[in-house]
Design a protein around this motif. Structure first.
Motif, PDB file in Angstrom:
ATOM      1  N   ALA A   2      39.124  60.419  41.136  1.00  0.00           N
ATOM      2  CA  ALA A   2      37.957  60.034  42.084  1.00  0.00           C
ATOM      3  C   ALA A   2      37.720  58.651  41.864  1.00  0.00           C
ATOM      4  O   ALA A   2      37.230  58.117  40.781  1.00  0.00           O
ATOM      5  CB  ALA A   2      36.841  60.619  41.501  1.00  0.00           C
ATOM      6  N   LEU A   3      38.150  57.909  42.820  1.00  0.00           N
ATOM      7  CA  LEU A   3      38.094  56.148  42.771  1.00  0.00           C
ATOM      8  C   LEU A   3      36.867  55.999  43.426  1.00  0.00           C
ATOM      9  O   LEU A   3      36.443  56.397  44.399  1.00  0.00           O
ATOM     10  CB  LEU A   3      39.516  55.643  43.481  1.00  0.00           C
ATOM     11  N   GLU A   4      36.403  54.813  42.641  1.00  0.00           N
ATOM     12  CA  GLU A   4      35.114  54.227  43.426  1.00  0.00           C
ATOM     13  C   GLU A   4      35.121  52.924  42.936  1.00  0.00           C
ATOM     14  O   GLU A   4      35.542  52.219  41.936  1.00  0.00           O
ATOM     15  CB  GLU A   4      33.831  55.021  42.698  1.00  0.00           C
ATOM     16  N   ARG A  11      27.661  41.052  36.856  1.00  0.00           N
ATOM     17  CA  ARG A  11      29.173  40.523  36.092  1.00  0.00           C
ATOM     18  C   ARG A  11      29.644  39.629  37.145  1.00  0.00           C
ATOM     19  O   ARG A  11      30.747  39.334  36.911  1.00  0.00           O
ATOM     20  CB  ARG A  11      29.663  41.665  35.727  1.00  0.00           C
ATOM     21  N   SER A  12      29.148  39.554  38.468  1.00  0.00           N
ATOM     22  CA  SER A  12      29.768  38.856  39.653  1.00  0.00           C
ATOM     23  C   SER A  12      31.304  39.363  39.750  1.00  0.00           C
ATOM     24  O   SER A  12      32.247  38.525  39.817  1.00  0.00           O
ATOM     25  CB  SER A  12      29.928  37.387  39.319  1.00  0.00           C
ATOM     26  N   ARG A  13      31.271  40.655  40.085  1.00  0.00           N
ATOM     27  CA  ARG A  13      32.614  41.175  40.383  1.00  0.00           C
ATOM     28  C   ARG A  13      32.534  42.583  40.777  1.00  0.00           C
ATOM     29  O   ARG A  13      31.396  43.240  40.838  1.00  0.00           O
ATOM     30  CB  ARG A  13      33.484  41.226  39.180  1.00  0.00           C
ATOM     31  N   TYR A  14      33.500  43.038  41.756  1.00  0.00           N
ATOM     32  CA  TYR A  14      33.696  44.228  42.171  1.00  0.00           C
ATOM     33  C   TYR A  14      34.390  45.194  41.152  1.00  0.00           C
ATOM     34  O   TYR A  14      35.564  44.504  40.652  1.00  0.00           O
ATOM     35  CB  TYR A  14      34.425  44.281  43.442  1.00  0.00           C
ATOM     36  N   GLU A  15      33.846  46.342  40.857  1.00  0.00           N
ATOM     37  CA  GLU A  15      34.790  47.140  39.838  1.00  0.00           C
ATOM     38  C   GLU A  15      35.179  48.396  40.410  1.00  0.00           C
ATOM     39  O   GLU A  15      34.643  48.960  41.196  1.00  0.00           O
ATOM     40  CB  GLU A  15      33.674  47.472  38.619  1.00  0.00           C
ATOM     41  N   LEU A  16      36.524  48.667  39.898  1.00  0.00           N
ATOM     42  CA  LEU A  16      37.347  49.908  40.310  1.00  0.00           C
ATOM     43  C   LEU A  16      37.202  50.655  39.222  1.00  0.00           C
ATOM     44  O   LEU A  16      37.645  50.475  38.272  1.00  0.00           O
ATOM     45  CB  LEU A  16      38.522  49.553  40.616  1.00  0.00           C
ATOM     46  N   VAL A  23      38.857  50.775  35.831  1.00  0.00           N
ATOM     47  CA  VAL A  23      40.491  50.373  35.835  1.00  0.00           C
ATOM     48  C   VAL A  23      40.756  48.874  36.141  1.00  0.00           C
ATOM     49  O   VAL A  23      42.108  48.686  36.240  1.00  0.00           O
ATOM     50  CB  VAL A  23      41.220  51.411  36.274  1.00  0.00           C
ATOM     51  N   GLY A  24      39.743  48.324  36.905  1.00  0.00           N
ATOM     52  CA  GLY A  24      40.155  47.079  37.406  1.00  0.00           C
ATOM     53  C   GLY A  24      38.680  46.232  37.797  1.00  0.00           C
ATOM     54  O   GLY A  24      37.798  46.870  38.035  1.00  0.00           O
ATOM     55  N   PHE A  25      38.989  45.002  38.124  1.00  0.00           N
ATOM     56  CA  PHE A  25      37.858  44.263  38.783  1.00  0.00           C
ATOM     57  C   PHE A  25      38.430  43.050  39.633  1.00  0.00           C
ATOM     58  O   PHE A  25      39.369  42.725  39.077  1.00  0.00           O
ATOM     59  CB  PHE A  25      36.734  43.858  37.873  1.00  0.00           C
ATOM     60  N   THR A  26      37.692  42.767  40.395  1.00  0.00           N
ATOM     61  CA  THR A  26      37.955  41.417  41.183  1.00  0.00           C
ATOM     62  C   THR A  26      36.585  40.471  41.070  1.00  0.00           C
ATOM     63  O   THR A  26      35.527  41.161  41.443  1.00  0.00           O
ATOM     64  CB  THR A  26      38.282  41.523  42.829  1.00  0.00           C
ATOM     65  N   SER A  53      45.007  47.091  45.722  1.00  0.00           N
ATOM     66  CA  SER A  53      44.785  47.092  47.146  1.00  0.00           C
ATOM     67  C   SER A  53      43.533  47.724  47.631  1.00  0.00           C
ATOM     68  O   SER A  53      42.694  47.461  48.263  1.00  0.00           O
ATOM     69  CB  SER A  53      45.974  47.847  47.829  1.00  0.00           C
ATOM     70  N   THR A  54      43.354  48.896  46.714  1.00  0.00           N
ATOM     71  CA  THR A  54      42.022  49.833  47.158  1.00  0.00           C
ATOM     72  C   THR A  54      40.959  49.192  46.722  1.00  0.00           C
ATOM     73  O   THR A  54      40.037  48.901  47.208  1.00  0.00           O
ATOM     74  CB  THR A  54      42.249  51.068  46.108  1.00  0.00           C
TER      75      THR A  54
END
Length: 93
Positions: A2-4, A11-16, A23-26, A53-54
């Motif tokens: 389940a990816l979200e 934290r000024s980021r989008y988190e995956l 598992v990641g952030f931008t 990419s997601t």
């Protein structure tokens, strides 16, 4: 699996997240009225599996929904936009 993708403004980021696990952030910050994306990170076991990419697609979709523009300093974000020209309108002049 389940990816979200969620915006974490504190934290000024989008988190995956994958099943609730980060598992990641931008990262982003505001400059001159636009969002600057300087850095994207995907954890080692998840790299090269489409997670980046997601993450970036969801972040850019959210930016578009908010009527904002971006500066793509991060090489990954820059390449994503170059490979997906339907996001080119998000680039600030």
């Amino acid at each position: 699996m389940a990816l979200e993708v969620v915006d974490n403004p504190a934290r000024s980021r989008y988190e995956l997240r994958d099943d609730g696990h980060l598992v990641g952030f931008t990262e982003y910050h505001e400059r001159d009225g636009v969002l600057v994306f300087p850095h994207t990170v995907i954890t080692e076991p998840k790299r090269n599996a489409g997670y980046g990419s997601t993450l970036v697609q969801a972040a850019l979709d959210d930016v578009r929904a908010r009527g904002r523009q971006i500066v793509a300093e991060c090489p990954f974000v820059k390449r994503f936009v170059a490979e997906h020209p339907d996001y080119a309108d998000l680039l600030a002049p």
